[in-house]
Write an enzyme that holds these catalytic residues in place. Structure first.
Site, short mmCIF file in Angstrom:
data_model
loop_
_atom_site.label_atom_id
_atom_site.label_comp_id
_atom_site.label_asym_id
_atom_site.label_seq_id
_atom_site.Cartn_x
_atom_site.Cartn_y
_atom_site.Cartn_z
N ASP A 19 1.39 -1.24 -0.34
CA ASP A 19 0.31 0.16 -0.28
C ASP A 19 1.10 1.29 -0.28
O ASP A 19 2.27 1.12 0.40
CB ASP A 19 -0.65 0.12 0.64
CG ASP A 19 -1.91 1.52 0.96
OD1 ASP A 19 -2.72 1.45 0.10
OD2 ASP A 19 -2.32 1.11 2.61
N HIS A 36 3.04 3.52 -8.95
CA HIS A 36 2.47 2.28 -8.49
C HIS A 36 3.85 1.41 -10.20
O HIS A 36 5.47 0.36 -9.86
CB HIS A 36 1.52 1.77 -10.10
CG HIS A 36 0.28 1.68 -9.78
ND1 HIS A 36 -0.09 1.46 -8.20
CD2 HIS A 36 -0.60 2.37 -10.10
CE1 HIS A 36 -0.92 1.46 -7.34
NE2 HIS A 36 -1.59 2.68 -9.17
N LEU A 130 10.97 -21.20 -3.15
CA LEU A 130 9.56 -20.19 -2.50
C LEU A 130 9.03 -20.63 -4.10
O LEU A 130 8.56 -19.99 -5.17
CB LEU A 130 10.84 -18.71 -2.75
CG LEU A 130 9.27 -16.94 -2.65
CD1 LEU A 130 9.24 -17.28 -1.18
CD2 LEU A 130 10.06 -16.16 -2.95
N ARG A 193 -5.50 -1.58 8.90
CA ARG A 193 -6.77 -2.75 9.05
C ARG A 193 -6.06 -3.92 7.63
O ARG A 193 -4.45 -3.44 7.51
CB ARG A 193 -7.57 -1.41 7.88
CG ARG A 193 -7.53 -1.04 6.73
CD ARG A 193 -8.25 -0.33 6.50
NE ARG A 193 -7.91 0.69 4.77
CZ ARG A 193 -7.98 1.67 5.54
NH1 ARG A 193 -7.55 2.46 6.33
NH2 ARG A 193 -7.52 2.13 4.08
#
Length: 245
Positions: A19, A36, A130, A193
């Site tokens: 975020d 981005h 991974l 959150r």
């Protein structure tokens, strides 16, 4: 900073809510897509850092079902960036034995993004290092609704009885079936959150929140999050004394 970590207590599965791209771009006086684009290095650092530390699963919340409501120009830019990033990073994944996986409503992705994702997953399918899991067009509520539908269908067909439904049965019908729940969830940008991310799977996950905006996230921030995780006592409903014994 690696030396501060107990290599015997590295989380098997780390999930990240990436975020802050828009706010990072705004601080630079640029459009959101600029943020981005610059977040790609953070993704690389997170993947390489997790691989070097021996993490087995890394889930990246890349695009939520709610993100479809963003301006179309931003969505188009994100999808184009997704295609380019996947294409560019497949050689790195092959070199480092990394397997690409995905969860979410993949059929809602534009055809070029869907096709490139499927191609990359097929190319890396034999890798056993991974596992990088992209959550695309995903939300926890959507996932639980889909799992409920699958279970209800089996009950309707007579292949499953209501009394046979357990927590494990529900887990087996989630997008993440067969994948261990995350021990550590990291969210960048200072928000506190989980934003509809892995609602079932995060039940006992340790949560780490950092003010760092995602484009600025680097390996040292991953190490700091794992160090924070290792300083906690995971009780799973037990007392501290029970855990110690």
């Amino acid at each position: 900073m690696k030396e501060v970590l107990d290599r015997e207590r590295i989380p098997r599965h780390i999930a990240i809510i990436m975020d802050g791209n828009g706010r990072w771009a705004k601080k630079k006086g640029a459009m959101r897509i600029f943020g981005h684009r610059h977040a790609i290095q953070a993704v690389k650092d997170a993947i390489e850092g997790a691989e070097n530390l021996g993490v087995e699963y890394l889930t990246l919340f890349s695009f939520s079902t709610e993100n479809w409501s963003r301006p179309q120009e931003e969505i188009n830019g994100l999808m184009e960036l997704l295609v380019k990033t996947i294409t560019d990073e497949v050689p790195m994944m092959m070199k480092n034995n990394i397997r690409l996986e995905s969860i979410g409503d993949l059929n809602s992705l534009p055809a070029p993004a869907y096709e490139k994702l499927m191609e990359a997953k097929k190319t890396t399918a034999a890798n056993d290092g991974l596992k990088v899991i992209l959550a695309l067009s995903y939300s926890g509520q959507w996932e639980l609704a889909q799992a409920t539908k699958r279970i209800a269908q089996k009950i309707s067909e007579g292949t499953l009885k209501v009394e046979e439904i357990t927590q494990q049965v529900v887990a087996d019908h989630l997008e993440t079936a067969g994948i261990p729940d995350p021990e550590l969830m990291i969210r960048t940008s200072g928000e506190f959150r989980i934003s509809n991310f892995l609602l079932w799977q995060l039940a006992y996950t340790e949560l780490h929140f950092t003010p760092v905006l995602w484009p600025d996230f680097r390996r040292e921030h991953l190490v700091a999050a794992i160090a924070d995780y290792q300083n906690r006592e995971r009780r799973f409903g037990k007392t501290g004394e029970q855990v110690k014994s």
